[in-house]
Design a protein around this motif. Structure first.
Motif, PDB file in Angstrom:
ATOM      1  N   LEU A  64       3.074   6.753   4.651  1.00 19.97           N
ATOM      2  CA  LEU A  64       3.513   6.351   5.980  1.00 19.97           C
ATOM      3  C   LEU A  64       4.174   7.756   6.865  1.00 19.97           C
ATOM      4  N   GLU A  65       4.531   8.911   6.158  1.00 24.16           N
ATOM      5  CA  GLU A  65       5.064  10.026   6.744  1.00 24.16           C
ATOM      6  C   GLU A  65       4.243  10.351   8.234  1.00 24.16           C
ATOM      7  N   PRO A  66       5.194  10.382   9.332  1.00 26.28           N
ATOM      8  CA  PRO A  66       4.622  10.793  10.579  1.00 26.28           C
ATOM      9  C   PRO A  66       4.136  12.115  10.746  1.00 26.28           C
ATOM     10  N   ARG A  67       4.887  13.086   9.988  1.00 24.58           N
ATOM     11  CA  ARG A  67       4.446  14.535  10.177  1.00 24.58           C
ATOM     12  C   ARG A  67       3.226  14.815   9.215  1.00 24.58           C
ATOM     13  N   ALA A  68       2.344  15.579   9.812  1.00 24.51           N
ATOM     14  CA  ALA A  68       0.952  15.516   9.107  1.00 24.51           C
ATOM     15  C   ALA A  68       0.934  16.516   7.774  1.00 24.51           C
ATOM     16  N   GLU A  69       1.978  17.876   8.169  1.00 30.95           N
ATOM     17  CA  GLU A  69       1.904  18.729   6.821  1.00 30.95           C
ATOM     18  C   GLU A  69       2.538  18.032   5.652  1.00 30.95           C
ATOM     19  N   VAL A  70       3.582  17.359   6.148  1.00 31.45           N
ATOM     20  CA  VAL A  70       4.445  16.516   4.845  1.00 31.45           C
ATOM     21  C   VAL A  70       3.664  15.369   4.301  1.00 31.45           C
ATOM     22  N   ARG A  71       2.745  14.842   5.338  1.00 29.88           N
ATOM     23  CA  ARG A  71       2.051  13.628   4.771  1.00 29.88           C
ATOM     24  C   ARG A  71       0.894  14.119   3.968  1.00 29.88           C
ATOM     25  N   GLU A  72       0.207  15.362   4.122  1.00 34.07           N
ATOM     26  CA  GLU A  72      -0.676  15.813   3.140  1.00 34.07           C
ATOM     27  C   GLU A  72      -0.004  16.266   1.806  1.00 34.07           C
ATOM     28  N   GLN A  73       1.305  16.828   1.901  1.00 35.41           N
ATOM     29  CA  GLN A  73       1.984  17.199   0.615  1.00 35.41           C
ATOM     30  C   GLN A  73       2.061  15.951  -0.426  1.00 35.41           C
ATOM     31  N   GLU A  74       3.070  14.752   0.410  1.00 32.16           N
ATOM     32  CA  GLU A  74       3.021  13.645  -0.255  1.00 32.16           C
ATOM     33  C   GLU A  74       1.738  12.809  -0.903  1.00 32.16           C
ATOM     34  N   ALA A  75       0.727  12.891   0.142  1.00 34.75           N
ATOM     35  CA  ALA A  75      -0.647  12.492  -0.664  1.00 34.75           C
ATOM     36  C   ALA A  75      -1.130  13.065  -1.571  1.00 34.75           C
ATOM     37  N   ALA A  76      -1.020  14.511  -1.684  1.00 34.37           N
ATOM     38  CA  ALA A  76      -1.464  15.262  -2.968  1.00 34.37           C
ATOM     39  C   ALA A  76      -0.393  14.955  -4.237  1.00 34.37           C
ATOM     40  N   ARG A  77       0.629  14.817  -3.985  1.00 35.55           N
ATOM     41  CA  ARG A  77       1.589  14.436  -4.996  1.00 35.55           C
ATOM     42  C   ARG A  77       1.319  12.845  -5.573  1.00 35.55           C
ATOM     43  N   SER A 117      -0.300  14.193  16.241  1.00 32.53           N
ATOM     44  CA  SER A 117       1.049  14.068  16.580  1.00 32.53           C
ATOM     45  C   SER A 117       1.303  12.885  17.290  1.00 32.53           C
ATOM     46  N   ALA A 118       0.548  12.302  18.397  1.00 33.95           N
ATOM     47  CA  ALA A 118       0.917  11.329  19.119  1.00 33.95           C
ATOM     48  C   ALA A 118       0.611   9.867  18.360  1.00 33.95           C
ATOM     49  N   ILE A 119      -0.456   9.738  17.783  1.00 26.24           N
ATOM     50  CA  ILE A 119      -0.747   8.632  17.208  1.00 26.24           C
ATOM     51  C   ILE A 119      -0.849   8.958  15.468  1.00 26.24           C
ATOM     52  N   PRO A 120      -0.056   9.038  14.968  1.00 25.54           N
ATOM     53  CA  PRO A 120      -0.091   9.495  13.377  1.00 25.54           C
ATOM     54  C   PRO A 120      -0.782   8.421  12.552  1.00 25.54           C
ATOM     55  N   VAL A 121      -1.809   8.729  11.618  1.00 25.80           N
ATOM     56  CA  VAL A 121      -2.473   7.643  10.978  1.00 25.80           C
ATOM     57  C   VAL A 121      -1.966   7.925   9.381  1.00 25.80           C
ATOM     58  N   PRO A 122      -1.583   7.000   8.890  1.00 29.58           N
ATOM     59  CA  PRO A 122      -1.391   6.931   7.298  1.00 29.58           C
ATOM     60  C   PRO A 122      -2.329   7.543   6.378  1.00 29.58           C
ATOM     61  N   ALA A 123      -2.024   8.338   5.599  1.00 35.32           N
ATOM     62  CA  ALA A 123      -2.833   8.665   4.422  1.00 35.32           C
ATOM     63  C   ALA A 123      -3.292   7.418   3.333  1.00 35.32           C
ATOM     64  N   LEU A 124      -4.356   7.385   3.216  1.00 33.21           N
ATOM     65  CA  LEU A 124      -4.828   6.302   2.207  1.00 33.21           C
ATOM     66  C   LEU A 124      -5.183   6.629   0.955  1.00 33.21           C
ATOM     67  N   ILE A 125      -4.894   6.061  -0.104  1.00 36.34           N
ATOM     68  CA  ILE A 125      -5.356   6.094  -1.542  1.00 36.34           C
ATOM     69  C   ILE A 125      -5.950   4.869  -1.750  1.00 36.34           C
ATOM     70  N   ASP A 126      -7.173   5.007  -2.148  1.00 31.91           N
ATOM     71  CA  ASP A 126      -8.008   3.547  -2.685  1.00 31.91           C
ATOM     72  C   ASP A 126      -7.871   3.913  -4.293  1.00 31.91           C
ATOM     73  N   VAL A 127      -6.849   2.951  -4.707  1.00 33.60           N
ATOM     74  CA  VAL A 127      -6.746   2.921  -6.416  1.00 33.60           C
ATOM     75  C   VAL A 127      -7.427   1.708  -6.961  1.00 33.60           C
ATOM     76  N   ARG A 128      -8.176   1.835  -8.052  1.00 34.62           N
ATOM     77  CA  ARG A 128      -8.453   0.802  -8.821  1.00 34.62           C
ATOM     78  C   ARG A 128      -7.890   0.748 -10.407  1.00 34.62           C
TER      79      ARG A 128
END
Length: 300
Positions: A64-77, A117-128
Motif C-alpha cells: 500500500l505504499e503510495p510512493r511508486a519507487e518505494v512501493r516497487e522496492q517493498e514489492a521486490a523484498r 502520483s495522483a491515484i497510486p495503485v497498490p502492488a499486488l502479489i498473488d500467492v498460492r
C-alpha cells in the motif's frame, strides 16, 4: 373374462379423452420449468465448488505504499521473503499494466499517467499456499513480511468472495425449493385430473365392479392413461427445457467470466436432467393409482 375385457377395451370402457385433455401440456410445462430450475441449481453448485477449490489456498499481498519507487522496492523484498516461506506453492507479482487494465473500466483511459502520483495503485502479489488458508497463517505471513514490506497487507482470497458465495448458495437453495414446489404442483394437477375423470366415469366404474372388476384393475386403467400423458408431455417439456438451457449457456459463455465458465454443466448433470421426465412420469402414475384406489374405497 373381465380381466381380458379391461385389458383389450379398457380405453373404451372409461373415457380416457376426458382424463387427457390439457394434461400432457400441463405436464410439459411443469417438466420444462423443473428442468430449467434444476439446471440453474446445478450450474450454481458447480460454479461455487470450482471457485472454492481454486481459491482455497490463495492469498493476496497488497503493498500500500503510495510512493511508486518505494512501493516497487517493498514489492521486490516481499516477493523474495515469500519465496523462502515453507508453505508457499507459488506466487506471481501482478504486472502494473494488468492492474491498470483492471481499474480502467472505472477510472477511464489514460490511467498509466494518473496512477503515477495522483491515484497510486497498490502492488499486488498473488500467492498460492500448499493447503487451505487459516487465520493463523495469515497473521504469521503478515508478521514475516513486516520487516521487508511495512505497508504490506495480507488477505485471503476466499474472504473477498464470501458474500458472493453466500448469495450463490442462497440462489441454489431457491432453485431446489422451486423444483420441490413444481413437483408438488405436478402431483396436485394429476390428482385433480384423476378425480375429475372418476366423477365423470362413476357409472361406468360401478358397472365394471358389478361385472367382477377389482379396484386395482380400474386403477390400472387410469394409471396407464396418465402414464401416456406424462411420457408425452415430459418429452416435450424436456425438449423445451434443453432449448432454453442451451440458449442461456451460450449467452453466459459469451461473458468470458471465470466464475460463469466454471458453472458449466457436466455429463452427470445432463444425465440428471434427462431423468426429470422419467421421474415425472413415475410420480404421475403413482399419484393416479393412489388417488383412484383411495377414491374407490370411499365410493363403494
Amino acid at each position: 373374462m373381465v380381466r381380458r375385457l379391461l385389458a383389450s377395451r379398457g380405453a373404451e370402457l372409461i373415457a380416457q379423452g376426458r382424463l387427457s385433455g390439457p394434461m400432457p401440456w400441463v405436464i410439459a410445462i411443469m417438466v420444462a420449468m423443473t428442468g430449467i430450475a434444476l439446471a440453474g441449481g446445478l450450474a450454481l453448485g458447480n460454479a461455487v465448488s470450482a471457485a472454492k477449490a481454486e481459491i482455497e489456498g490463495g492469498i493476496t499481498v497488497q503493498i500500500l505504499e503510495p510512493r511508486a519507487e518505494v512501493r516497487e522496492q517493498e514489492a521486490a523484498r516481499a516477493v523474495a521473503t515469500i519465496t523462502r516461506m515453507r508453505d508457499v506453492a507459488g506466487l506471481r507479482l501482478v504486472p502494473q499494466a494488468e492492474l491498470d487494465a483492471l481499474i480502467e473500466p472505472w477510472l477511464g483511459t489514460g490511467i498509466a499517467a494518473a496512477t503515477g502520483s495522483a491515484i497510486p495503485v497498490p502492488a499486488l502479489i498473488d500467492v498460492r499456499l500448499k493447503g487451505p488458508v487459516s487465520p493463523a497463517q495469515l497473521a504469521a505471513i503478515e508478521r514475516t513480511l513486516r520487516p521487508a514490506a511495512p505497508s504490506a497487507r495480507v488477505d485471503a482470497q476466499s474472504n473477498w468472495l464470501k458474500p458472493v458465495f453466500d448469495a450463490m448458495v442462497s440462489l441454489q437453495v431457491l432453485a431446489i425449493a422451486l423444483v420441490a414446489l413444481l413437483t408438488l404442483a405436478l402431483a396436485a394437477a394429476v390428482l385433480l385430473a384423476v378425480r375429475n375423470a372418476l366423477g365423470t366415469n362413476r357409472d361406468t366404474i360401478e358397472i365394471v365392479h358389478l361385472l367382477g372388476g377389482t379396484d386395482r384393475q380400474v386403477a390400472r386403467l387410469f394409471q396407464r392413461s396418465i402414464g401416456y400423458d406424462a411420457a408425452g408431455g415430459g418429452a416435450v417439456g424436456l425438449a423445451l427445457a434443453m432449448v432454453v438451457i442451451l440458449a442461456l449457456g451460450r449467452r453466459f459463455a459469451g461473458l468470458g467470466a471465470g466464475l460463469v465458465d466454471s458453472g458449466a454443466l457436466v455429463w452427470s448433470d445432463w444425465l440428471l436432467l434427462a431423468m426429470v421426465p422419467v421421474l415425472s412420469t413415475l410420480l404421475a402414475m403413482a399419484t393416479a393409482r393412489l388417488t383412484v384406489l383411495h377414491a374407490l374405497r370411499k365410493m363403494l
